[in-house]
Design a protein around this motif. Structure first.
Motif, PDB file in Angstrom:
ATOM      1  N   LEU A   3      32.861  67.916  51.741  1.00 15.92           N
ATOM      2  CA  LEU A   3      31.457  67.677  52.071  1.00 15.92           C
ATOM      3  C   LEU A   3      30.620  68.245  50.924  1.00 15.92           C
ATOM      4  CD1 LEU A   3      29.476  66.528  54.153  1.00 15.92           C
ATOM      5  CD2 LEU A   3      29.413  68.789  55.231  1.00 15.92           C
ATOM      6  N   ILE A   4      29.935  67.347  50.225  1.00 21.57           N
ATOM      7  CA  ILE A   4      29.158  67.724  49.040  1.00 21.57           C
ATOM      8  C   ILE A   4      27.679  67.738  49.411  1.00 21.57           C
ATOM      9  CG2 ILE A   4      28.613  67.104  46.642  1.00 21.57           C
ATOM     10  CD1 ILE A   4      31.569  67.566  46.897  1.00 21.57           C
ATOM     11  N   GLY A   5      26.965  68.790  49.040  1.00 21.03           N
ATOM     12  CA  GLY A   5      25.541  68.879  49.332  1.00 21.03           C
ATOM     13  C   GLY A   5      24.707  68.140  48.293  1.00 21.03           C
ATOM     14  N   LEU A   6      23.576  67.603  48.752  1.00 21.64           N
ATOM     15  CA  LEU A   6      22.620  66.947  47.848  1.00 21.64           C
ATOM     16  C   LEU A   6      21.253  67.522  48.178  1.00 21.64           C
ATOM     17  CD1 LEU A   6      21.795  64.655  45.823  1.00 21.64           C
ATOM     18  CD2 LEU A   6      21.520  63.187  47.823  1.00 21.64           C
ATOM     19  N   THR A   7      20.640  68.189  47.204  1.00 16.46           N
ATOM     20  CA  THR A   7      19.348  68.806  47.494  1.00 16.46           C
ATOM     21  C   THR A   7      18.414  68.708  46.299  1.00 16.46           C
ATOM     22  OG1 THR A   7      18.383  70.706  48.657  1.00 16.46           O
ATOM     23  CG2 THR A   7      19.881  71.222  46.854  1.00 16.46           C
ATOM     24  N   GLY A   8      17.249  69.319  46.424  1.00 17.35           N
ATOM     25  CA  GLY A   8      16.220  69.228  45.382  1.00 17.35           C
ATOM     26  C   GLY A   8      14.873  69.395  46.052  1.00 17.35           C
ATOM     27  N   GLY A   9      13.818  69.461  45.265  1.00 13.00           N
ATOM     28  CA  GLY A   9      12.478  69.641  45.814  1.00 13.00           C
ATOM     29  C   GLY A   9      12.003  68.415  46.577  1.00 13.00           C
ATOM     30  N   ILE A  10      10.900  68.566  47.267  1.00 18.14           N
ATOM     31  CA  ILE A  10      10.292  67.451  47.994  1.00 18.14           C
ATOM     32  C   ILE A  10       9.957  66.316  47.015  1.00 18.14           C
ATOM     33  CG2 ILE A  10       7.963  68.489  47.809  1.00 18.14           C
ATOM     34  CD1 ILE A  10       7.336  67.280  50.561  1.00 18.14           C
ATOM     35  N   ALA A  11      10.287  65.100  47.422  1.00 14.43           N
ATOM     36  CA  ALA A  11      10.000  63.899  46.621  1.00 14.43           C
ATOM     37  C   ALA A  11      10.647  63.905  45.235  1.00 14.43           C
ATOM     38  CB  ALA A  11       8.490  63.661  46.491  1.00 14.43           C
ATOM     39  N   VAL A  28      26.971  59.146  53.968  1.00 12.34           N
ATOM     40  CA  VAL A  28      25.901  60.130  53.793  1.00 12.34           C
ATOM     41  C   VAL A  28      25.457  60.664  55.155  1.00 12.34           C
ATOM     42  CG1 VAL A  28      23.533  60.494  52.994  1.00 12.34           C
ATOM     43  CG2 VAL A  28      25.068  59.031  51.663  1.00 12.34           C
ATOM     44  N   ILE A  29      25.365  61.972  55.262  1.00  9.53           N
ATOM     45  CA  ILE A  29      24.783  62.599  56.450  1.00  9.53           C
ATOM     46  C   ILE A  29      23.365  63.003  56.066  1.00  9.53           C
ATOM     47  CG2 ILE A  29      24.958  64.497  58.102  1.00  9.53           C
ATOM     48  CD1 ILE A  29      27.975  64.636  57.470  1.00  9.53           C
ATOM     49  N   ASP A  30      22.390  62.396  56.745  1.00  3.94           N
ATOM     50  CA  ASP A  30      20.986  62.563  56.367  1.00  3.94           C
ATOM     51  C   ASP A  30      20.330  63.611  57.281  1.00  3.94           C
ATOM     52  OD1 ASP A  30      18.238  62.326  56.070  1.00  3.94           O
ATOM     53  OD2 ASP A  30      18.214  60.137  56.118  1.00  3.94           O
ATOM     54  N   ALA A  31      20.031  64.776  56.715  1.00  7.82           N
ATOM     55  CA  ALA A  31      19.493  65.874  57.537  1.00  7.82           C
ATOM     56  C   ALA A  31      18.135  65.527  58.149  1.00  7.82           C
ATOM     57  CB  ALA A  31      19.369  67.149  56.697  1.00  7.82           C
ATOM     58  N   ASP A  32      17.326  64.727  57.429  1.00  4.59           N
ATOM     59  CA  ASP A  32      16.018  64.342  57.979  1.00  4.59           C
ATOM     60  C   ASP A  32      16.201  63.502  59.244  1.00  4.59           C
ATOM     61  OD1 ASP A  32      14.374  65.597  56.223  1.00  4.59           O
ATOM     62  OD2 ASP A  32      14.141  63.868  54.889  1.00  4.59           O
ATOM     63  N   ARG A  33      17.181  62.609  59.181  1.00  2.99           N
ATOM     64  CA  ARG A  33      17.423  61.759  60.334  1.00  2.99           C
ATOM     65  C   ARG A  33      17.932  62.594  61.515  1.00  2.99           C
ATOM     66  NH1 ARG A  33      21.210  56.638  59.694  1.00  2.99           N
ATOM     67  NH2 ARG A  33      21.936  56.679  61.832  1.00  2.99           N
ATOM     68  N   ILE A  34      18.826  63.516  61.226  1.00  2.59           N
ATOM     69  CA  ILE A  34      19.343  64.389  62.289  1.00  2.59           C
ATOM     70  C   ILE A  34      18.205  65.231  62.860  1.00  2.59           C
ATOM     71  CG2 ILE A  34      20.846  66.365  62.756  1.00  2.59           C
ATOM     72  CD1 ILE A  34      22.912  65.115  60.944  1.00  2.59           C
ATOM     73  N   ALA A  35      17.304  65.686  61.989  1.00  7.76           N
ATOM     74  CA  ALA A  35      16.172  66.506  62.451  1.00  7.76           C
ATOM     75  C   ALA A  35      15.293  65.722  63.423  1.00  7.76           C
ATOM     76  CB  ALA A  35      15.350  66.989  61.255  1.00  7.76           C
ATOM     77  N   ARG A  36      15.214  64.409  63.230  1.00 10.13           N
ATOM     78  CA  ARG A  36      14.447  63.592  64.186  1.00 10.13           C
ATOM     79  C   ARG A  36      15.237  63.394  65.474  1.00 10.13           C
ATOM     80  NH1 ARG A  36      13.094  60.805  59.405  1.00 10.13           N
ATOM     81  NH2 ARG A  36      14.698  59.230  59.776  1.00 10.13           N
ATOM     82  N   LEU A 110      28.539  63.020  51.727  1.00 12.28           N
ATOM     83  CA  LEU A 110      27.403  63.698  51.115  1.00 12.28           C
ATOM     84  C   LEU A 110      26.470  64.193  52.220  1.00 12.28           C
ATOM     85  CD1 LEU A 110      26.766  63.817  48.062  1.00 12.28           C
ATOM     86  CD2 LEU A 110      25.151  61.956  48.419  1.00 12.28           C
ATOM     87  N   PHE A 111      25.995  65.425  52.085  1.00 17.11           N
ATOM     88  CA  PHE A 111      25.032  65.977  53.037  1.00 17.11           C
ATOM     89  C   PHE A 111      23.692  66.100  52.318  1.00 17.11           C
ATOM     90  CE2 PHE A 111      23.497  70.049  55.254  1.00 17.11           C
ATOM     91  CZ  PHE A 111      22.881  69.344  56.275  1.00 17.11           C
ATOM     92  N   ASP A 112      22.753  65.191  52.678  1.00 16.62           N
ATOM     93  CA  ASP A 112      21.448  65.111  52.021  1.00 16.62           C
ATOM     94  C   ASP A 112      20.454  65.984  52.799  1.00 16.62           C
ATOM     95  OD1 ASP A 112      18.888  64.376  51.211  1.00 16.62           O
ATOM     96  OD2 ASP A 112      19.100  62.258  51.697  1.00 16.62           O
ATOM     97  N   ALA A 113      20.078  67.128  52.234  1.00 24.36           N
ATOM     98  CA  ALA A 113      19.223  68.066  52.973  1.00 24.36           C
ATOM     99  C   ALA A 113      18.375  68.888  52.011  1.00 24.36           C
ATOM    100  CB  ALA A 113      20.085  68.997  53.822  1.00 24.36           C
ATOM    101  N   ALA A 114      17.091  68.999  52.334  1.00 25.41           N
ATOM    102  CA  ALA A 114      16.164  69.701  51.434  1.00 25.41           C
ATOM    103  C   ALA A 114      16.431  71.206  51.395  1.00 25.41           C
ATOM    104  CB  ALA A 114      14.724  69.441  51.871  1.00 25.41           C
TER     105      ALA A 114
END
Ligand SMILES: Nc1ncnc2c1ncn2[C@@H]1O[C@H](COP(=O)(O)OP(=O)(O)OP(=O)(O)O)[C@@H](O)[C@H]1O
Ligand SMILES: [Mg+2]
Length: 198
Positions: A3-11, A28-36, A110-114
């Motif tokens: 499981l590889i993380g993908l991060t970075g600043g807003i936008a 891809v596991i989308d943290a924003d989608r899970i947060a909703r 991939l885990f896409d999370a800010a």
């Protein structure tokens, strides 16, 4: 499964980069989608939120995320309170998704999370990709995507951990200041390294 993380600043371009990985076949596991999802009607998190902030529940029973977001953005202690309600559920759901993908035979996701670095989640990941752009580009893209006033966009950027701190934890860095094609080439190089069999 890695499981590889993908991060970075807003936008900075996390979702854009995540889409490119998905096109190459990477789940891809989308943290924003899970947060909703974890605050949808009927969830324990929404029940807790509605006890604490009843005014932010809309007529149809859904959460007014934008209004609650503005409320907690202005106040660190309510932000921490909201985090303590939502965050454990996001983690739990992320682990469930990751286990499902593993059982389905995926070898990498991939885990896409800010907030990977802010929340020290990288310790549980097999590598971290950080997307970076100069602040002026970040500001311009944020303003144009979300139709924010310059000042509000600046405040959002300033509220996040400095990108330099995230870069220190990066195994891979994607410079997203150029064209989408230039970004795609970096994604392809990283994908070849992560998943050499593909
Ligand atoms: N290389 C690029 N060239 C031009 N525009 C871009 C590029 N990469 C991303 N964008 C645009 O910049 C904006 C921000 O990108 P994106 O939504 O992928 O960022 P993000 O990091 O996922 O944001 P958030 O932190 O809000 O989740 C979007 O409007 C996107 O279309
Ligand atoms: Mg995004």
């Amino acid at each position: 499964m890695k499981l590889i993380g993908l991060t970075g600043g807003i936008a900075s371009g996390k979702s854009t980069v995540a889409r490119m990985f998905a096109e190459l076949g990477c789940p891809v596991i989308d943290a924003d989608r899970i947060a909703r999802e974890v605050v949808e009607p009927g969830t324990p998190a929404l029940a807790e939120i509605s006890r604490r902030w009843p005014n932010f529940i809309k007529g149809d029973g859904t959460l007014d995320r934008a209004a609650l977001g503005r409320e907690v953005f202005a106040d660190a202690s309510s932000r921490a309170e909201l985090d303590s309600i939502v965050f454990p559920r996001i983690l739990e759901r992320t682990l469930e998704r990751s286990n499902e993908l593993d059982r389905a035979g995926e070898t990498v996701a991939l885990f896409d999370a800010a907030l990977i670095v802010e929340k020290s989640l990288d310790a549980g990941l097999q590598g971290l990709i950080v997307v970076t752009v100069p602040e002026a580009t970040q500001l311009a893209r944020l303003v144009s995507r979300d139709h924010l006033a310059n000042e509000d966009a600046r405040a959002r950027i300033a509220s996040q951990l400095a990108i330099a701190e995230k870069l220190k934890r990066a195994r891979w860095v994607i410079d997203n200041s150029g064209t989408l094609e230039e970004t795609r080439r970096q994604v392809e190089r990283i994908w070849a390294e992560i998943e050499p069999s593909s």
